[in-house]
Design an enzyme around this catalytic site. Structure first.
Site, short mmCIF file in Angstrom:
data_model
loop_
_atom_site.label_atom_id
_atom_site.label_comp_id
_atom_site.label_asym_id
_atom_site.label_seq_id
_atom_site.Cartn_x
_atom_site.Cartn_y
_atom_site.Cartn_z
N ARG A 192 5.46 3.77 4.13
CA ARG A 192 5.73 4.76 3.08
C ARG A 192 6.98 5.58 3.41
O ARG A 192 7.60 6.16 2.52
CB ARG A 192 4.53 5.70 2.94
CG ARG A 192 3.23 5.00 2.60
CD ARG A 192 2.09 5.98 2.47
NE ARG A 192 0.81 5.30 2.27
CZ ARG A 192 -0.30 5.93 1.83
NH1 ARG A 192 -0.26 7.22 1.57
NH2 ARG A 192 -1.42 5.28 1.67
N GLU A 218 1.15 1.16 -7.80
CA GLU A 218 0.90 2.58 -8.05
C GLU A 218 2.10 3.40 -7.59
O GLU A 218 2.76 3.06 -6.60
CB GLU A 218 -0.34 3.04 -7.28
CG GLU A 218 -0.71 4.49 -7.58
CD GLU A 218 -1.74 5.07 -6.61
OE1 GLU A 218 -1.72 4.72 -5.42
OE2 GLU A 218 -2.55 5.88 -7.06
C1 LIG Z 1 -4.97 9.00 -1.47
C2 LIG Z 1 -5.86 9.52 -0.38
C3 LIG Z 1 -7.14 8.72 -0.24
O1 LIG Z 1 -6.85 7.42 0.29
C4 LIG Z 1 -7.86 7.08 1.22
N1 LIG Z 1 -7.28 6.07 2.13
C5 LIG Z 1 -6.09 6.16 2.76
N2 LIG Z 1 -5.90 5.07 3.52
C6 LIG Z 1 -7.01 4.28 3.38
C7 LIG Z 1 -7.42 3.02 3.91
N3 LIG Z 1 -6.62 2.35 4.76
N4 LIG Z 1 -8.62 2.52 3.55
C8 LIG Z 1 -9.42 3.21 2.68
N5 LIG Z 1 -9.09 4.40 2.14
C9 LIG Z 1 -7.90 4.92 2.50
C10 LIG Z 1 -8.22 8.40 1.88
O2 LIG Z 1 -9.48 8.33 2.45
C11 LIG Z 1 -8.17 9.34 0.70
O3 LIG Z 1 -9.41 9.28 0.05
#
Ligand SMILES: CC[C@H]1O[C@@H](n2cnc3c(N)ncnc32)[C@H](O)[C@@H]1O
Length: 483
Positions: A100, A171
């Site tokens: 990112r 997205e």
């Molecule tokens: C936008 C933020 C959201 O993305 C989720 N998130 C970020 N990276 C991951 C990931 N690698 N696997 C599952 N959920 C993820 C995080 O828990 C939060 O709810």
């Protein structure tokens, strides 16, 4: 400012593309004839755009998790687990934080160390480093449409590679992946870089390939007033449509009062369609995505499932095309695949129980839809005025002047003068308007709503209300009542 709202010519786009594809060695793998052929032959059940339109026509809400790990085989195993054990309707690839920030060397190191450690040492899937070949393995090995989800201000090469590999949705956006995600990245540059990403989709559309784009709705996910998140979604929708995007999913992050959440989704869809019609984008199909609670989560898993179920029901009752699922590990960190699947199963159970049900019209719902639309129109009119009709230029100037202002955003280009708080029913209102160009009528509406809460709680309207609201859900409440 050399930013212009208008559609890039193919010549402008292809000229910039040469520079973009040289940013990392995996850019060299891209072969346009091959990717066009591959995307054209992707079966309908793996095309994100088509599956969303089908859901919209059937009036159902699809469930999509977030998920991403460092290595290809483990990522495939994770995604297939979420499909087969979780019941996901759509699949993500959540991209890691190094990608990112365009730190591809660090990604390379993270991949090597993950292989050595036998587990993911990145917090997402480093698709750019895996290249078209590696991402194509994922597309071939899973049986659902795939979307890249990230938070990347400059996603030009990432989008090129993963779209060529067969990810049919992406997205992000020039505002929604800058202001909440970056501290000192120029907003003008991010808007331009996302015009490139949208023009890439427009270029594929011109080859007869339908791809979906999804601006990031929740923004900071912290007490964002619905009219502020909706105006960002509508601006990114129009910027994408101008570049030739035809299939757009507008997002909204759950705020917690059911009437306001349903009103926000309805107002967003209706007003975006009105602006698209006004500006002549008559081929654009708009769908909506509802993000389950994006704020602090309870650590207790049973309570977390309560929050997840509440978000699933709000999404269904709002008639959102898609809901983004949280997991019972939200308060802890990256979920296990089992916890991720449980979040989806809980969500799907609620969606199935509510299938065909929508929140009934009511005076309160219609009044909230009207209020949100009034506030959005006020902001849109000012953006257009600042840009002399150019919405891209107007957006940059609006943030410079605090005319658009996202609460609790890290970006130095965000004024941070506006302050939100919940009223006595939990709806989010403007406590301080900062430099927002609101009419006296709008300001009085918001003040009066907050005064009702102040009277009920026996305290003055003030910053402490916002602070109490920020911590409330983590403590098991929606409104941060004084202790
Ligand atoms: C936008 C933020 C959201 O993305 C989720 N998130 C970020 N990276 C991951 C990931 N690698 N696997 C599952 N959920 C993820 C995080 O828990 C939060 O709810």
């Amino acid at each position: 400012m050399n930013l212009k709202f208008r559609k890039w010519t193919e010549e402008e786009f292809l000229r910039e593309r040469e520079e973009v594809l040289r940013q990392w060695h995996t850019g060299k793998e891209i072969n346009f004839e091959e990717s066009i052929e591959y995307l054209k032959n992707l079966p309908d059940h793996k095309n994100f755009a088509k599956k969303l339109i089908d859901a919209k026509e059937r009036g159902i809400t699809l469930a999509q998790p977030r998920a991403g790990v460092a290595l290809i085989d483990e990522h495939i195993e994770l995604l297939n687990f979420l499909d087969q054990k979780g019941g996901a309707d759509l699949l993500p690839s959540t991209i890691d934080s190094y990608t990112r920030q365009n730190k591809y060397e660090e990604c390379e190191r993270g991949i090597k160390e993950s292989k050595k450690a036998g587990r993911s040492l990145l917090n997402g899937f480093p698709g750019l480093n895996h290249g078209v070949k590696g991402c194509r393995e994922v597309v071939e090995a899973v049986n659902l449409p795939l979307q890249l989800r990230h938070g990347t201000p400059d996603a030009r090469l990432l989008s090129e590679i993963m779209t060529a590999a067969g990810f049919t949705s992406n997205e992000g956006g020039g505002i929604s992946y800058n202001i909440p995600y970056a501290k000192s990245v120029s907003l003008e540059k991010t808007i331009k870089d996302w015009q490139y990403v949208d023009r890439l989709v427009g270029w594929y559309e011109e080859q007869g390939i339908s791809l979906n784009r999804e601006p990031f709705g929740p923004l900071t996910g912290t007490l964002v007033p619905p009219s502020m998140s909706n105006v960002v979604q509508i601006l990114e929708c129009l910027m994408a449509a101008e570049q030739g995007v035809r299939n757009i999913t507008l997002g909204y992050g759950q705020c917690g009062n059911l009437i306001q959440d349903v009103a926000a989704v309805r107002a967003m869809q209706e007003q975006a369609e009105e602006y698209c019609a006004q500006m002549g984008y008559d081929k654009v199909e708009i769908t909506t995505v509802f993000h389950q609670w994006m704020g602090g989560f309870p650590e207790d898993e049973a309570k977390a499932f309560g929050v997840i179920s509440n978000g699933a029901s709000a999404a269904a009752l709002a008639g959102a095309t898609k809901v983004i699922v949280k997991t019972p590990h939200e308060a802890i960190g990256i979920p296990t695949k089992e916890a991720n699947a449980e979040g989806i199963k809980t969500t799907k159970m609620v969606l199935n129980l509510l299938e065909g049900q929508k929140l009934a019209d009511s005076d309160e719902l219609n009044a909230e839809i009207a209020q949100i639309k009034l506030e959005v129109k006020c902001l849109m009119d000012k953006v257009a005025e600042l840009g002399d009709g150019d919405l891209a230029v107007g957006t940059v100037k609006a943030f410079e002047q605090g005319v658009l202002d996202i609460p609790f955003a890290p970006s130095m280009f965000n004024a941070g003068k506006m302050l939100p708080a919940r009223d006595n029913t939990g709806k989010i209102r403007y406590l301080e308007v900062g430099n927002l160009p609101f009419s006296d009528e709008i300001k009085e509406f918001n003040r009066a709503a907050l005064q009702e809460r102040a009277d009920f709680e026996g305290r003055e309207i003030g910053f402490q209300m916002s602070v109490d609201d920020i911590f409330a859900v983590g403590k098991g409440k929606l409104i941060g009542r004084p202790e």
